[in-house]
Design an enzyme around this catalytic site. Structure first.
Site, short mmCIF file in Angstrom:
data_model
loop_
_atom_site.label_atom_id
_atom_site.label_comp_id
_atom_site.label_asym_id
_atom_site.label_seq_id
_atom_site.Cartn_x
_atom_site.Cartn_y
_atom_site.Cartn_z
N LEU A 1 -6.36 -8.16 0.80
CA LEU A 1 -6.49 -9.34 1.67
C LEU A 1 -6.60 -8.96 3.14
O LEU A 1 -6.00 -7.99 3.59
CB LEU A 1 -5.34 -10.31 1.45
CG LEU A 1 -3.91 -9.83 1.62
CD1 LEU A 1 -3.48 -9.89 3.07
CD2 LEU A 1 -2.99 -10.69 0.76
N ASN B 1 -9.44 1.35 2.40
CA ASN B 1 -9.13 1.10 3.80
C ASN B 1 -9.61 2.23 4.70
O ASN B 1 -10.14 2.00 5.79
CB ASN B 1 -7.62 0.88 3.99
CG ASN B 1 -7.25 -0.58 3.77
OD1 ASN B 1 -8.12 -1.42 3.50
ND2 ASN B 1 -5.98 -0.89 3.90
N THR C 1 0.86 -1.19 0.00
CA THR C 1 0.00 0.00 0.00
C THR C 1 0.89 1.23 0.00
O THR C 1 1.70 1.41 0.90
CB THR C 1 -0.88 0.01 1.27
OG1 THR C 1 -1.56 -1.22 1.31
CG2 THR C 1 -1.86 1.15 1.24
N CYS D 1 -2.74 -2.47 8.97
CA CYS D 1 -3.19 -1.66 7.82
C CYS D 1 -3.98 -0.42 8.20
O CYS D 1 -3.58 0.69 7.87
CB CYS D 1 -4.02 -2.52 6.87
SG CYS D 1 -3.03 -3.73 6.01
N ARG E 1 0.05 -6.53 15.86
CA ARG E 1 0.43 -5.15 15.54
C ARG E 1 -0.76 -4.21 15.76
O ARG E 1 -1.86 -4.48 15.31
CB ARG E 1 0.92 -5.07 14.09
CG ARG E 1 2.33 -5.63 13.95
CD ARG E 1 2.79 -5.64 12.52
NE ARG E 1 2.13 -6.67 11.74
CZ ARG E 1 2.31 -6.84 10.43
NH1 ARG E 1 3.12 -6.04 9.77
NH2 ARG E 1 1.68 -7.80 9.78
N PHE F 1 -18.69 -4.69 8.42
CA PHE F 1 -17.89 -3.64 9.06
C PHE F 1 -18.74 -2.64 9.83
O PHE F 1 -18.44 -1.45 9.90
CB PHE F 1 -16.97 -2.94 8.03
CG PHE F 1 -15.71 -3.73 7.82
CD1 PHE F 1 -15.77 -4.97 7.20
CD2 PHE F 1 -14.49 -3.31 8.32
CE1 PHE F 1 -14.64 -5.76 7.06
CE2 PHE F 1 -13.36 -4.08 8.20
CZ PHE F 1 -13.43 -5.31 7.56
N LYS G 1 -2.26 2.63 10.03
CA LYS G 1 -1.20 3.19 9.18
C LYS G 1 -1.78 3.84 7.92
O LYS G 1 -1.38 4.93 7.52
CB LYS G 1 -0.27 2.03 8.82
CG LYS G 1 0.72 2.29 7.71
CD LYS G 1 1.65 1.10 7.55
CE LYS G 1 1.06 -0.03 6.74
NZ LYS G 1 1.04 0.16 5.30
N ALA H 1 -19.64 -2.96 16.35
CA ALA H 1 -19.06 -2.04 17.35
C ALA H 1 -18.10 -2.82 18.24
O ALA H 1 -18.22 -4.03 18.39
CB ALA H 1 -20.19 -1.44 18.18
C1 UDX Z 1 -7.69 -4.76 6.39
C2 UDX Z 1 -8.63 -4.69 5.17
O1 UDX Z 1 -9.89 -5.29 5.48
C3 UDX Z 1 -7.98 -5.35 3.97
O2 UDX Z 1 -8.82 -5.20 2.81
C4 UDX Z 1 -6.62 -4.71 3.73
O3 UDX Z 1 -5.96 -5.32 2.64
C5 UDX Z 1 -5.75 -4.79 4.97
O4 UDX Z 1 -6.44 -4.20 6.07
P1 UDX Z 1 -7.06 -6.61 8.21
O5 UDX Z 1 -6.12 -5.59 8.79
O6 UDX Z 1 -6.56 -8.00 8.03
O7 UDX Z 1 -7.57 -6.13 6.74
O8 UDX Z 1 -8.34 -6.69 9.17
P2 UDX Z 1 -9.89 -6.40 9.09
O9 UDX Z 1 -10.62 -7.67 9.08
O10 UDX Z 1 -10.22 -5.42 8.04
O11 UDX Z 1 -10.10 -5.73 10.54
C6 UDX Z 1 -9.37 -4.53 10.89
C7 UDX Z 1 -9.69 -4.12 12.30
O12 UDX Z 1 -11.02 -3.60 12.39
C8 UDX Z 1 -9.61 -5.24 13.34
O13 UDX Z 1 -9.02 -4.75 14.52
C9 UDX Z 1 -11.07 -5.61 13.57
O14 UDX Z 1 -11.30 -6.17 14.83
C10 UDX Z 1 -11.75 -4.25 13.43
N1 UDX Z 1 -13.16 -4.32 13.02
C11 UDX Z 1 -13.50 -4.84 11.79
C12 UDX Z 1 -14.14 -3.80 13.86
O15 UDX Z 1 -13.85 -3.31 14.96
N2 UDX Z 1 -15.45 -3.84 13.44
C13 UDX Z 1 -15.82 -4.35 12.23
O16 UDX Z 1 -17.02 -4.33 11.93
C14 UDX Z 1 -14.82 -4.87 11.39
#
Ligand code: UDX
Length: 472
Positions: free
Chosen positions: A157, A232, A125, A284, A351, A273, A287, A276
């Site tokens: 991903l 993101n 990214t 990701c 992380r 997403f 950052k 709560a």
């Molecule tokens: C994310 C993006 O989804 C992905 O497309 C990108 O390539 C990399 O960053 P990731 O970091 O693996 O992926 O996690 P993700 O499943 O998106 O969750 C991110 C954070 O948000 C987590 O801490 C998760 O617990 C939190 N989250 C997610 C919530 O608090 N509520 C939600 O409804 C969804």
């Protein structure tokens, strides 16, 4: 029959390793380059350094067939490949912008080995102007403009489901400013876009099939770079939005799950997403939101909305901490069980994990913590070594044993399957404070718990007595 293309992937972190394994899975010959010799040796011997579903199988299968090899020799890999994917880290620098020094170093090294036409692909990214910088760096090293193109093919991903996300994507974004480069990128993904991969009996199962193919979106390189950051940042905004709505729900005794369901059924909003909790973490979102905000600022665009998203995310942890404090009156000398260390369920990644930050706050407030996580204990121990007031356990019931309260900080599916009656009698006081809304508050009340979660009415037992009966 799809064409087998010689590909180099530079970087064997989450993105690089998954991309390398998946390119091999769809029929290409892959060299995965890393400058960490010990890591390369371990990968060549079959060690899989990250916890990711299907990755051990794919790496095992394609190492054995010779379709994937690990090396430290970027010069040889560049010469042997048609496309070179850069998947090295782009950490956050102190000012919030992405630190592109690894990308810069890799681009210079690639440039020194280019003798025939190559397509350089940004997979990490990166901010919107990076392709220009990579192109200039390569030109500065004396490479003729006709010998290379710089493109962007962002990865979407998620950790824990990374292999499935790669092979069964919502979309494939190819950002290229020349026909030759666009054609090569399209040929790489042809097994997915034609559906030939999904017809294979050994294909990794997922949401896509030969009758439901992933759309291929061809854009300019700059648009592709923006799509990644904007996606993101938008998802992070959705999480912060629902977290504020959850706080409103708490103020009026409404249930955020009901509100989120009602919002999510509107197709323009979508139901994903909108969970709560204690805020987003991971490698990701924090950052990328900061980097996107920085990019906008540099370009003179006011994107104050993103500063608000970050502020809400920070306050959400603080709010949960206050919730724990008010449930226990004081945190000094309290013994707390903690379920969850990873930044989300299904991964060993810690992380920017909200769980670790909360544990730090609880320890600073004088509590002692006994923590369990199905996969992230070893990584957590490196960052927060065990000590008198911080213990780790492989057994979730041992974390709860004789604790003044049990906190749930990561949404592992395993946690929602725990034997709640057993937990009830294991805890010193039957108090569960759930930062991930894993349980039904009414069920918890019926079982005799004081149960506090995020954005839902609190359930209190009439007597929070020390259990008189031991389990079983
Ligand atoms: C994310 C993006 O989804 C992905 O497309 C990108 O390539 C990399 O960053 P990731 O970091 O693996 O992926 O996690 P993700 O499943 O998106 O969750 C991110 C954070 O948000 C987590 O801490 C998760 O617990 C939190 N989250 C997610 C919530 O608090 N509520 C939600 O409804 C969804």
């Amino acid at each position: 029959m799809s064409e087998s293309i010689a590909i180099t992937v530079v970087g064997s972190g989450y993105v690089g390793l998954v991309a390398a394994a998946c390119f091999a899975e769809i029929g290409h010959r892959v060299l995965c380059v890393d400058n960490d010799e010990a890591k390369v040796n371990a990968l060549n011997q079959g060690v899989v350094p990250i916890h990711e579903e299907f990755l051990p199988e794919l790496l095992g299968r394609h190492r054995a067939s010779g379709h994937i090899q690990f090396t430290t020799d970027l010069s040889h890999a560049t010469q042997a490949s048609q496309a070179i994917f850069i998947a090295v880290g782009t950490p956050q620098s102190q000012t919030g912008n992405a630190d592109l020094s690894y990308v810069d170093a890799v681009a210079s090294e690639i440039a020194r080995s280019i003798q025939s036409y190559k397509v350089i692909v940004e997979k990490s990214t990166v901010p919107v102007y990076t392709n220009d910088w990579v192109r200039r760096t390569i030109e500065r090293n004396g490479v003729s403009r006709s010998l290379f193109d710089v493109t962007s093919n962002p990865e979407f991903l998620r950790e824990g489901t990374a292999v499935k996300d790669f092979l069964h994507p919502d979309r494939i974004v190819l950002g290229a400013d020349s026909d030759a480069a666009a054609r090569l990128l399209a040929a790489i993904y042809e097994p997915l876009t034609s559906g030939s991969y999904y017809d294979r009996s050994d294909a990794v199962p997922g949401g896509r099939s030969a009758t439901d193919l992933p759309p291929l979106l061809e854009t300019s390189t700059k648009a592709a770079e923006l799509i990644k950051h904007a996606s993101n940042a938008f998802l992070a905004m959705k999480i912060s939005f629902i977290n504020v709505v959850a706080n409103l729900c708490e103020a009026v005794d409404a249930d955020v799950d009901q509100v989120a369901r009602g919002m999510g059924l509107d197709k323009r909003i979508g139901k994903r997403f909108l969970s709560a909790g204690i805020g987003y973490g991971g490698s990701c979102f924090p950052k990328d939101v900061a980097a996107f905000r920085y990019v906008a600022q540099q370009l003179g665009i006011d994107f104050g909305l993103l500063a608000e998203v970050e502020k809400i995310n920070e306050l959400q942890k603080e709010r949960f901490f206050q919730k724990v404090r008010s449930a226990l009156w004081t945190l000094r000398a309290k013994r707390l069980g903690v379920l969850g260390l990873a930044f989300k369920g299904g991964t060993d990644d810690i992380r920017e994990s909200p769980a670790l930050e909360l544990i730090r706050m609880l320890l600073d407030a004088g509590s002692s913590v006994c923590a369990h996580d199905p996969a992230a204990i070893e990584r957590a121990k490196l960052e927060m070594p065990p000590r008198e007031n911080l213990q780790y356990t492989d057994d979730p019931y041992a974390a709860a044993d004789n604790a003044d309260a049990l906190l749930i900080l990561t949404d592992w599916a395993e946690f929602s399957r725990l034997d709640l009656k057993r937990l009830r009698y294991t805890l010193r006081y039957p108090i569960i404070i759930d930062g991930r809304n894993l349980f039904d508050p009414r069920v918890m009340q019926d079982l005799g718990f004081t149960y506090l979660s995020v954005g839902r009415p609190s359930q209190h037992t009439s007597v929070e007595s020390a259990s008189t009966k031991r389990w079983p």
